[in-house]
Design a protein around this motif. Structure first.
Motif, PDB file in Angstrom:
ATOM      1  N   THR A  80      23.472  -1.554 -35.441  1.00  0.00           N
ATOM      2  CA  THR A  80      23.192  -2.356 -36.626  1.00  0.00           C
ATOM      3  C   THR A  80      23.866  -1.746 -37.846  1.00  0.00           C
ATOM      4  O   THR A  80      24.189  -0.557 -37.861  1.00  0.00           O
ATOM      5  N   VAL A  83      21.217  -2.835 -44.238  1.00  0.00           N
ATOM      6  CA  VAL A  83      19.985  -2.145 -44.607  1.00  0.00           C
ATOM      7  C   VAL A  83      19.384  -2.810 -45.832  1.00  0.00           C
ATOM      8  O   VAL A  83      20.089  -3.099 -46.801  1.00  0.00           O
ATOM      9  N   PHE A  85      15.653  -1.776 -47.005  1.00  0.00           N
ATOM     10  CA  PHE A  85      14.354  -1.187 -46.730  1.00  0.00           C
ATOM     11  C   PHE A  85      13.914  -0.299 -47.893  1.00  0.00           C
ATOM     12  O   PHE A  85      14.733   0.209 -48.657  1.00  0.00           O
ATOM     13  N   THR A  96       8.475   2.920 -39.773  1.00  0.00           N
ATOM     14  CA  THR A  96       8.898   1.623 -39.254  1.00  0.00           C
ATOM     15  C   THR A  96       9.324   0.720 -40.406  1.00  0.00           C
ATOM     16  O   THR A  96       8.611   0.567 -41.388  1.00  0.00           O
ATOM     17  N   ARG A  97      10.519   0.144 -40.284  1.00  0.00           N
ATOM     18  CA  ARG A  97      11.095  -0.726 -41.308  1.00  0.00           C
ATOM     19  C   ARG A  97      11.134  -0.019 -42.670  1.00  0.00           C
ATOM     20  O   ARG A  97      10.890  -0.604 -43.712  1.00  0.00           O
ATOM     21  N   ARG A  98      11.424   1.258 -42.654  1.00  0.00           N
ATOM     22  CA  ARG A  98      11.675   2.034 -43.862  1.00  0.00           C
ATOM     23  C   ARG A  98      13.037   2.704 -43.715  1.00  0.00           C
ATOM     24  O   ARG A  98      13.537   2.892 -42.610  1.00  0.00           O
ATOM     25  N   CYS A  99      13.625   3.077 -44.848  1.00  0.00           N
ATOM     26  CA  CYS A  99      14.852   3.872 -44.831  1.00  0.00           C
ATOM     27  C   CYS A  99      14.476   5.320 -45.125  1.00  0.00           C
ATOM     28  O   CYS A  99      14.000   5.635 -46.218  1.00  0.00           O
ATOM     29  N   LYS A 119      11.096   3.606 -34.555  1.00  0.00           N
ATOM     30  CA  LYS A 119      11.753   2.399 -35.076  1.00  0.00           C
ATOM     31  C   LYS A 119      11.936   2.441 -36.590  1.00  0.00           C
ATOM     32  O   LYS A 119      11.617   1.481 -37.310  1.00  0.00           O
ATOM     33  N   GLY A 121      13.750   1.849 -39.864  1.00  0.00           N
ATOM     34  CA  GLY A 121      14.714   0.788 -40.141  1.00  0.00           C
ATOM     35  C   GLY A 121      16.109   1.322 -40.372  1.00  0.00           C
ATOM     36  O   GLY A 121      17.105   0.737 -39.932  1.00  0.00           O
ATOM     37  N   THR A 156      18.580   1.734 -34.817  1.00  0.00           N
ATOM     38  CA  THR A 156      18.402   2.174 -36.198  1.00  0.00           C
ATOM     39  C   THR A 156      19.751   2.310 -36.896  1.00  0.00           C
ATOM     40  O   THR A 156      20.691   2.889 -36.331  1.00  0.00           O
ATOM     41  N   GLN A 200      14.369   0.926 -53.277  1.00  0.00           N
ATOM     42  CA  GLN A 200      14.809   0.026 -52.226  1.00  0.00           C
ATOM     43  C   GLN A 200      16.263   0.368 -51.882  1.00  0.00           C
ATOM     44  O   GLN A 200      17.123   0.396 -52.759  1.00  0.00           O
TER      45      GLN A 200
END
Length: 352
Positions: A80, A83, A85, A96-99, A119, A121, A156, A200
């Motif tokens: 992938t 980004v 996140f 999860t789903r964070r940078c 997982k 992000g 990731t 972000q």
């Protein structure tokens, strides 16, 4: 000289993306006003969708995406690229789903495996501007991480950037700041959102299209005239670089130094071979190979073709008495490694 073209797979060629970090802040007074007006925290929750935090600062810098390639029909590396996140430090309870932001000193095999399994992000790793100060222990640790991430496809997004003051400040604030991940209750989590600044992490840039690449083996030979079939000494070096991020694979030492040494040996020995009465009894084969970091794929392909029954150069291998691989000789001090202790009196023994 002659070249052998060995087709070995498709590679992502785009080397960098731009990463944008947006600092969002919601005033504590906004929470007070809403609670006075609505009389309950639930009123705040119902209006949060209408009160998106305002961006008060934007930081932009270049980042380099982890490699993605296919080899032999199998995919490897980062699958992938985009980004979007919220930033977290490596010690966050939820990734999860964070940078996740890390410095190079925080990167370990176990930590990277844990982030991928949980997982995350995205992962953004900051590298020191001056890599010459890294110790051998640092480099060995990093090579282990590189092997882990490159041995299979991962979901990731992984990016790399160089350390800079703005990013260091952001990293410190993310590491020490409040966020809803650490809150014990929903009310506390809501309070943390309104008390804290949130970063972000967003990438933008054109997604790379896979391109088919080829590797080459470049071969040269100094021939002895002492007899019809002479024993061979082979001098080999891989000439390309390959790493976890294409733009960061400089490889001046590994293996630009080996290539320079091989070419200089060829230049000096050619004078000996061209001088009347001084031609040695050995043929010397010089081989520059590609894909050294891909399990020496070019060398393997070259050997398979030379060992074929219809190859006119089959004697190159059958007559080889000694093979010297030159790799990473640009640093102070030289080290000679052998696959096994050579027998007494052999060329390898005399070399040692």
């Amino acid at each position: 000289s002659s070249g052998i073209n060995a087709d070995y797979g498709e590679f992502q060629t785009l080397q960098h993306y731009y990463i944008q970090i947006t600092l969002s802040s919601t005033m504590l007074e906004t929470l007070h006003d809403l609670t006075r007006t609505l009389g309950s925290v639930w009123g705040v929750i119902s209006l949060m969708m209408l009160c998106a935090p305002a961006a008060i600062a934007v930081h932009e810098f270049t980042a380099y995406r982890m490699n993605q390639y296919s080899l032999g029909g199998s995919d490897f590396g980062c699958k992938t690229n985009m980004v979007n996140f919220e930033a977290r430090s490596v010690n966050a309870n939820i990734v999860t789903r964070r940078c996740v932001l890390l410095s190079m000193g925080e990167v370990t095999v176990d930590r990277m495996r844990e982030l991928v399994e949980n997982k995350a992000g995205a992962i953004l790793i900051s590298l020191p501007q001056n890599t010459t100060q890294l110790t051998d222990v640092d480099i060995d640790s990093w090579n282990e991480v590189e092997s882990l991430l490159m041995e299979a496809p991962i979901e990731t997004s992984v990016y790399f950037t160089y350390e800079q003051p703005e990013l260091a400040t952001i990293y410190h604030q993310v590491r020490t700041g409040l966020n809803s991940d650490h809150a014990a209750t929903a009310v506390a989590a809501l309070g943390n959102v309104f008390h804290s600044n949130g970063y972000q992490i967003v990438t933008y840039g054109t997604a790379p299209a896979p391109t088919k690449s080829s590797i080459f083996t470049i071969q040269g030979k100094l021939t002895s005239q002492s007899r019809e079939t002479s024993p061979t000494i082979a001098v080999v070096a891989h000439f390309d670089s390959f790493g976890i991020a294409p733009h960061l694979a400089k490889s001046a030492n590994g293996n630009g130094s080996g290539v320079a040494a091989l070419i200089e040996l060829a230049r000096l020995l050619s004078k000996l071979y061209n001088a009347p009465g001084s031609v040695p009894k050995y043929d010397i084969l010089f081989l520059l190979t590609g894909a050294g970091k891909l399990n020496y794929l070019s060398s393997k392909t070259w050997m398979e073709r030379k060992m074929a029954a219809d190859s006119p150069d089959g004697a190159l291998l059958s007559e080889a008495e000694f093979v010297l691989c030159i790799d990473s000789v640009g640093k102070e001090g030289l080290h000679l490694h052998v696959s096994k202790q050579p027998k007494a009196g052999t060329p390898a023994d005399r070399m040692l």
